[in-house]
Design a protein around this motif. Sequence first.
Motif, PDB file in Angstrom:
ATOM      1  N   ARG A 190       9.809 -15.045  -4.065  1.00 42.23           N
ATOM      2  CA  ARG A 190       8.385 -14.717  -4.130  1.00 42.23           C
ATOM      3  C   ARG A 190       8.125 -13.482  -3.276  1.00 42.23           C
ATOM      4  O   ARG A 190       8.437 -13.453  -2.084  1.00 42.23           O
ATOM      5  CB  ARG A 190       7.519 -15.876  -3.645  1.00 42.23           C
ATOM      6  CG  ARG A 190       6.022 -15.546  -3.712  1.00 42.23           C
ATOM      7  CD  ARG A 190       5.135 -16.752  -3.508  1.00 42.23           C
ATOM      8  NE  ARG A 190       5.266 -17.315  -2.181  1.00 42.23           N
ATOM      9  CZ  ARG A 190       4.600 -18.387  -1.757  1.00 42.23           C
ATOM     10  NH1 ARG A 190       3.782 -19.027  -2.597  1.00 42.23           N
ATOM     11  NH2 ARG A 190       4.764 -18.857  -0.536  1.00 42.23           N
ATOM     12  N   VAL A 191       7.560 -12.462  -3.901  1.00 36.86           N
ATOM     13  CA  VAL A 191       7.254 -11.215  -3.207  1.00 36.86           C
ATOM     14  C   VAL A 191       5.771 -11.212  -2.841  1.00 36.86           C
ATOM     15  O   VAL A 191       4.906 -11.424  -3.711  1.00 36.86           O
ATOM     16  CB  VAL A 191       7.592  -9.989  -4.075  1.00 36.86           C
ATOM     17  CG1 VAL A 191       7.302  -8.700  -3.311  1.00 36.86           C
ATOM     18  CG2 VAL A 191       9.062 -10.037  -4.504  1.00 36.86           C
ATOM     19  N   GLN A 192       5.486 -10.978  -1.566  1.00 38.20           N
ATOM     20  CA  GLN A 192       4.118 -10.942  -1.077  1.00 38.20           C
ATOM     21  C   GLN A 192       3.821  -9.595  -0.435  1.00 38.20           C
ATOM     22  O   GLN A 192       4.713  -8.960   0.130  1.00 38.20           O
ATOM     23  CB  GLN A 192       3.888 -12.045  -0.035  1.00 38.20           C
ATOM     24  CG  GLN A 192       4.053 -13.455  -0.580  1.00 38.20           C
ATOM     25  CD  GLN A 192       3.903 -14.502   0.515  1.00 38.20           C
ATOM     26  OE1 GLN A 192       4.571 -14.427   1.533  1.00 38.20           O
ATOM     27  NE2 GLN A 192       3.014 -15.454   0.311  1.00 38.20           N
ATOM     28  N   ASP A 193       2.563  -9.176  -0.502  1.00 40.90           N
ATOM     29  CA  ASP A 193       2.115  -7.990   0.211  1.00 40.90           C
ATOM     30  C   ASP A 193       1.852  -8.389   1.663  1.00 40.90           C
ATOM     31  O   ASP A 193       1.063  -9.299   1.927  1.00 40.90           O
ATOM     32  CB  ASP A 193       0.848  -7.441  -0.433  1.00 40.90           C
ATOM     33  CG  ASP A 193       0.410  -6.128   0.184  1.00 40.90           C
ATOM     34  OD1 ASP A 193       0.023  -6.131   1.372  1.00 40.90           O
ATOM     35  OD2 ASP A 193       0.446  -5.101  -0.516  1.00 40.90           O
ATOM     36  N   SER A 194       2.495  -7.722   2.596  1.00 44.68           N
ATOM     37  CA  SER A 194       2.411  -8.138   3.996  1.00 44.68           C
ATOM     38  C   SER A 194       1.007  -7.957   4.572  1.00 44.68           C
ATOM     39  O   SER A 194       0.622  -8.674   5.503  1.00 44.68           O
ATOM     40  CB  SER A 194       3.411  -7.340   4.840  1.00 44.68           C
ATOM     41  OG  SER A 194       3.138  -5.949   4.766  1.00 44.68           O
ATOM     42  N   GLU A 195       0.240  -7.034   4.034  1.00 43.55           N
ATOM     43  CA  GLU A 195      -1.106  -6.806   4.554  1.00 43.55           C
ATOM     44  C   GLU A 195      -2.115  -7.764   3.946  1.00 43.55           C
ATOM     45  O   GLU A 195      -2.979  -8.304   4.646  1.00 43.55           O
ATOM     46  CB  GLU A 195      -1.532  -5.360   4.288  1.00 43.55           C
ATOM     47  CG  GLU A 195      -0.714  -4.322   5.037  1.00 43.55           C
ATOM     48  CD  GLU A 195      -1.188  -2.912   4.738  1.00 43.55           C
ATOM     49  OE1 GLU A 195      -2.408  -2.661   4.849  1.00 43.55           O
ATOM     50  OE2 GLU A 195      -0.352  -2.075   4.388  1.00 43.55           O
ATOM     51  N   GLN A 196      -2.025  -7.995   2.649  1.00 43.39           N
ATOM     52  CA  GLN A 196      -2.967  -8.862   1.966  1.00 43.39           C
ATOM     53  C   GLN A 196      -2.580 -10.337   2.075  1.00 43.39           C
ATOM     54  O   GLN A 196      -3.398 -11.215   1.824  1.00 43.39           O
ATOM     55  CB  GLN A 196      -3.066  -8.474   0.484  1.00 43.39           C
ATOM     56  CG  GLN A 196      -3.475  -7.038   0.247  1.00 43.39           C
ATOM     57  CD  GLN A 196      -4.842  -6.719   0.812  1.00 43.39           C
ATOM     58  OE1 GLN A 196      -5.752  -7.539   0.755  1.00 43.39           O
ATOM     59  NE2 GLN A 196      -4.983  -5.525   1.383  1.00 43.39           N
ATOM     60  N   CYS A 197      -1.341 -10.596   2.432  1.00 46.74           N
ATOM     61  CA  CYS A 197      -0.803 -11.962   2.507  1.00 46.74           C
ATOM     62  C   CYS A 197      -1.023 -12.701   1.187  1.00 46.74           C
ATOM     63  O   CYS A 197      -1.435 -13.854   1.140  1.00 46.74           O
ATOM     64  CB  CYS A 197      -1.434 -12.735   3.668  1.00 46.74           C
ATOM     65  SG  CYS A 197      -0.479 -14.220   4.146  1.00 46.74           S
ATOM     66  N   GLY A 198      -0.762 -11.995   0.113  1.00 48.02           N
ATOM     67  CA  GLY A 198      -0.908 -12.575  -1.213  1.00 48.02           C
ATOM     68  C   GLY A 198       0.204 -12.106  -2.114  1.00 48.02           C
ATOM     69  O   GLY A 198       0.983 -11.206  -1.771  1.00 48.02           O
ATOM     70  N   PRO A 199       0.336 -12.715  -3.305  1.00 42.31           N
ATOM     71  CA  PRO A 199       1.433 -12.375  -4.219  1.00 42.31           C
ATOM     72  C   PRO A 199       1.360 -10.933  -4.686  1.00 42.31           C
ATOM     73  O   PRO A 199       0.273 -10.381  -4.887  1.00 42.31           O
ATOM     74  CB  PRO A 199       1.241 -13.353  -5.384  1.00 42.31           C
ATOM     75  CG  PRO A 199      -0.205 -13.726  -5.330  1.00 42.31           C
ATOM     76  CD  PRO A 199      -0.572 -13.726  -3.877  1.00 42.31           C
ATOM     77  N   LEU A 200       2.528 -10.333  -4.864  1.00 47.15           N
ATOM     78  CA  LEU A 200       2.621  -8.962  -5.349  1.00 47.15           C
ATOM     79  C   LEU A 200       3.186  -9.010  -6.766  1.00 47.15           C
ATOM     80  O   LEU A 200       4.389  -9.220  -6.960  1.00 47.15           O
ATOM     81  CB  LEU A 200       3.524  -8.135  -4.430  1.00 47.15           C
ATOM     82  CG  LEU A 200       3.593  -6.629  -4.709  1.00 47.15           C
ATOM     83  CD1 LEU A 200       2.212  -5.990  -4.581  1.00 47.15           C
ATOM     84  CD2 LEU A 200       4.576  -5.961  -3.764  1.00 47.15           C
TER      85      LEU A 200
END
Length: 303
Positions: free
Chosen positions: A107-117
């Motif tokens: 699972r890839v997440q955006d580190s700033e948004q803390c949501g799925p990429l």
Amino acid sequence: MRHDLDHHEGQRVSRRRLIAGVGSIGLAGLLAACGRDGGTVTTSTGETVSPQATTGTSADLTALFGAANTCTLTASTTQGPYYFDADKIRSDIREDREGTRLRVAIRVQDSEQCGPLADAVVEIWHCDAAGLYSGAEAQSSGASGGGAPPGGAPSGNPPAGAPSGNPPGGATGGGPAGGAEGASADLTPTDDKRYLRGAQVTNADGIVEFTTVWPGWYRGRTTHIHAMVHVGDNRVLTTQMMFDEALNSRVYAAAPYAAHTGRDTFNDNDTIYAETMLMKVVEDGDGYLSVINFSVDADRDGT
């Protein structure tokens, strides 16, 4: 659930062709034009196909990822000496390689948004049960400059129950020289093999899944799988995934792994290993299911 980007498993579809222009229109737009609304792309063999990204996330993965949630930026590591664009967009990367079946879900997440990429391209590659890398069989076997780590490389004792012994015929084994693998440029392949290499596009949940075999090992490194995440034209993460040594020992006690003896490097004496690289692994039928979260700096601003 369908995890293939290419309807024709094993078809050679250039990753560069699929993500060409992504920086200007975005991968989501490209996929919509190419597959979700009936569009096509042309493969390197001249055939037209309709690529599709993973469309959903199964309940078993949702539960496992829920227990492993993190938005801490994933540490980058060396890509090692055996990375190249394998020109393989597929979920099943086994080809003819034997070994214990392994599902790898990332699972890839955006580190700033803390949501799925969504719509990121994830590549993985690893060695087979004998420690060989496709595209670099001669090098990884030690036949073309490979071999045992130099003096001072890590050494240690296997954990309880791990296979031990010397390689057949006194061979020193393959793999890159030195435990840390060093900083490496992309490899120019020296053979036409492409097993245990592939790429997929993340779905709306940021997830990709591959079917492979449990990776083997080579001298100077612990058991690992390489991974690279692309967003647009940028490589936003290069890292590695690793496994609990109790599971490595269990898998390596059976064929075809048991024929490869003399393992010298384990998690506790590997120069790259970090606990955050450990995959969460559960039994899955005749094999295993492994999951891990990657938190990436998608806009490359350092956060």
